[in-house]
Write an enzyme that holds these catalytic residues in place. Structure first.
Site, PDB file in Angstrom:
ATOM      1  CG  ASN A 152     -11.299  13.851  11.396  1.00 18.25           C
ATOM      2  OD1 ASN A 152     -11.196  13.800  12.626  1.00 18.25           O
ATOM      3  ND2 ASN A 152     -10.318  13.488  10.595  1.00 18.25           N
ATOM      4  CB  CYS A 326      -4.909  14.736   8.148  1.00 21.22           C
ATOM      5  SG  CYS A 326      -6.478  15.547   8.023  1.00 21.22           S
TER       6      CYS A 326
HETATM    7  N1  PMP Z   1      -9.755  19.288  12.307  1.00 20.96           N
HETATM    8  C1  PMP Z   1     -10.519  18.348  11.720  1.00 20.96           C
HETATM    9  C2  PMP Z   1     -11.664  17.745  12.478  1.00 20.96           C
HETATM   10  C3  PMP Z   1     -10.245  17.946  10.402  1.00 20.96           C
HETATM   11  O1  PMP Z   1     -10.970  17.002   9.806  1.00 20.96           O
HETATM   12  C4  PMP Z   1      -9.158  18.542   9.725  1.00 20.96           C
HETATM   13  C5  PMP Z   1      -8.810  18.099   8.319  1.00 20.96           C
HETATM   14  N2  PMP Z   1      -9.794  18.430   7.405  1.00 20.96           N
HETATM   15  C6  PMP Z   1      -8.394  19.525  10.392  1.00 20.96           C
HETATM   16  C7  PMP Z   1      -8.730  19.856  11.681  1.00 20.96           C
HETATM   17  C8  PMP Z   1      -7.226  20.192   9.727  1.00 20.96           C
HETATM   18  O2  PMP Z   1      -7.647  20.892   8.618  1.00 20.96           O
HETATM   19  P1  PMP Z   1      -6.585  21.550   7.602  1.00 20.96           P
HETATM   20  O3  PMP Z   1      -5.735  20.400   7.128  1.00 20.96           O
HETATM   21  O4  PMP Z   1      -7.452  22.103   6.533  1.00 20.96           O
HETATM   22  O5  PMP Z   1      -5.820  22.561   8.328  1.00 20.96           O
END
Ligand code: PMP
Length: 388
Positions: A152, A326
């Site tokens: 990501n 995040c």
């Molecule tokens: N896995 C990946 C690869 C992410 O990029 C993200 C954040 N978008 C997450 C998990 C966690 O997602 P969320 O914060 O929507 O639970």
């Protein structure tokens, strides 16, 4: 509408208006709890199961191999903790990758406290995991491997098919967090023997607050949340029907438009990469030069702080990211970039651009109007940047 330029699609995506249209009736006249034993409940069940089939079809799965969760974080927790707990008798060793999402890393820490052994496989300088290197870490106690389909942050795509083939027949299960890749790369569970796969609704322009977990038939998990026993007892809690209908619509649209969307984004990505590298001296591309997500361009600028770059871009009305959305409120350098061998100051000088369905070529023009001047100005003030 403002004329703000948004190039941070990895952090959040707008819900596609077609998805919103599909969802709206389910907030009002088509509301219902799938567990209820009356007509309203029956209609909710029908919509729930139809949506499940559409999300399953998106990844070449059977409907009963998909359960809905509150998002990717929860799907990752359920996959790793649910699998480890349920299969502890077979072994206590779990392998994750150094370039995975922070949620996987923190689940790893949790599992260590719960007396599992957690190994981390490092990537090469481009962020790729080598299947042979991964294989060399497997012991008799290994029960689960978790690798993201793509990063990501730096956009590097992993050799998931090779990793899955390598694990076939070993008795070691494979979990893949497909959040960064979904909607950009074809993902088909009939083609690739993955056991557990994490999906997020918002990453395919569906509503936030919803995710899914694919669980291949025969793979055993334990629940991590106790309650009314919804979702085959694996994820208790009344299903949020409007969100689920939205994710199904988003999946259909994504399947129909993925190839065209990906080609358009890749062209924008390549245009931005060549413009930046040819215009701004001492700039570098992070991640893999070719095996990268169609929507991701991630740069490092020598002698410049990523935070300062981001704030200067923000002043110009351009939204970008310094890396992992995040954890972007911490001052820690990105664990992904450090794993790829970057020094702390190099990791801090990075900026991530992610394109999406509504990005335009003029967004790149706007970036190139301002970014070279911002880098020059910040370098003039930077004690880190050496000029001859
Ligand atoms: N896995 C990946 C690869 C992410 O990029 C993200 C954040 N978008 C997450 C998990 C966690 O997602 P969320 O914060 O929507 O639970």
């Amino acid at each position: 509408m403002t004329d703000e330029v948004y190039l941070d699609y990895q952090s959040a995506k707008p819900v596609d208006p077609r998805v919103l249209d599909a969802m709206l009736p389910f907030f009002t006249e088509r509301f219902g709890n799938a567990a209820s034993l009356h007509g309203v409940g029956d209609r909710a069940t029908a919509a729930l199961e139809e949506s499940r089939a559409r999300v399953a079809a998106f990844i070449g799965a059977e409907p009963d191999e998909v359960i809905f969760t509150s998002g990717a974080t929860e799907s990752n927790n359920l996959a790793l903790i649910g699998y480890a707990n349920r299969n502890k008798r077979a072994g206590d060793h779990v392998i994750i990758s150094e370039v995975d999402h922070i949620s996987i890393h923190n689940i790893g820490k949790y599992l260590e406290k719960a007396e599992f052994k957690v190994g981390k496989v490092p990537p090469d300088q481009f962020g790729r995991i080598n299947p042979a290197k991964l294989r060399s870490r497997i012991t008799d106690d290994t029960i689960l491997v978790s690798v993201g389909w793509a990063s990501n942050e730096i956009g590097t795509v992993q050799p998931i098919a090779e990793i899955a083939e390598m694990l076939k027949g070993t008795g070691v299960a494979l979990h893949v967090d497909a959040v960064a890749a979904e909607g950009q790369l074809p993902i088909d569970m009939r083609e690739v023997p993955v056991d557990l796969l994490t999906l997020s609704s918002n990453d395919i322009y569906g509503p936030p607050g919803l995710g899914a977990l694919y669980i291949r038939k025969g793979v055993k998990l334990g629940p991590i949340m106790m309650g009314g026993g919804q979702e085959r007892g694996l994820r208790s809690g009344t299903e949020p029907l409007p969100l689920i209908v939205g994710m199904a619509e988003a999946a259909d649209i994504s399947a129909a438009e993925m190839a065209a969307d990906a080609a358009r984004m890749a062209a924008m990505r390549d245009r931005l990469i060549s413009a930046v590298l040819s215009t701004i001296p001492d700039s570098h591309l992070n991640g893999h030069p070719t095996l990268r997500l169609p929507n991701n361009a991630h740069f490092r600028f020598e002698g410049v702080e990523g935070e300062s770059l981001l704030l200067s871009m923000r002043d110009e009305g351009i939204a970008v990211s310094t890396g992992s959305a995040c954890s972007s409120k911490t001052l820690e350098p990105s664990h992904t970039l450090i794993s790829c061998g970057l020094l702390h100051e190099e990791a801090h000088g990075s900026l991530e651009f992610t394109f999406g369905r509504f990005s335009k070529d003029s967004d790149i023009d706007r970036v190139m109007e301002v970014l070279p001047g911002i880098v020059l100005r910040l370098r003039r003030m930077s004690p880190l940047y050496k000029t001859d």
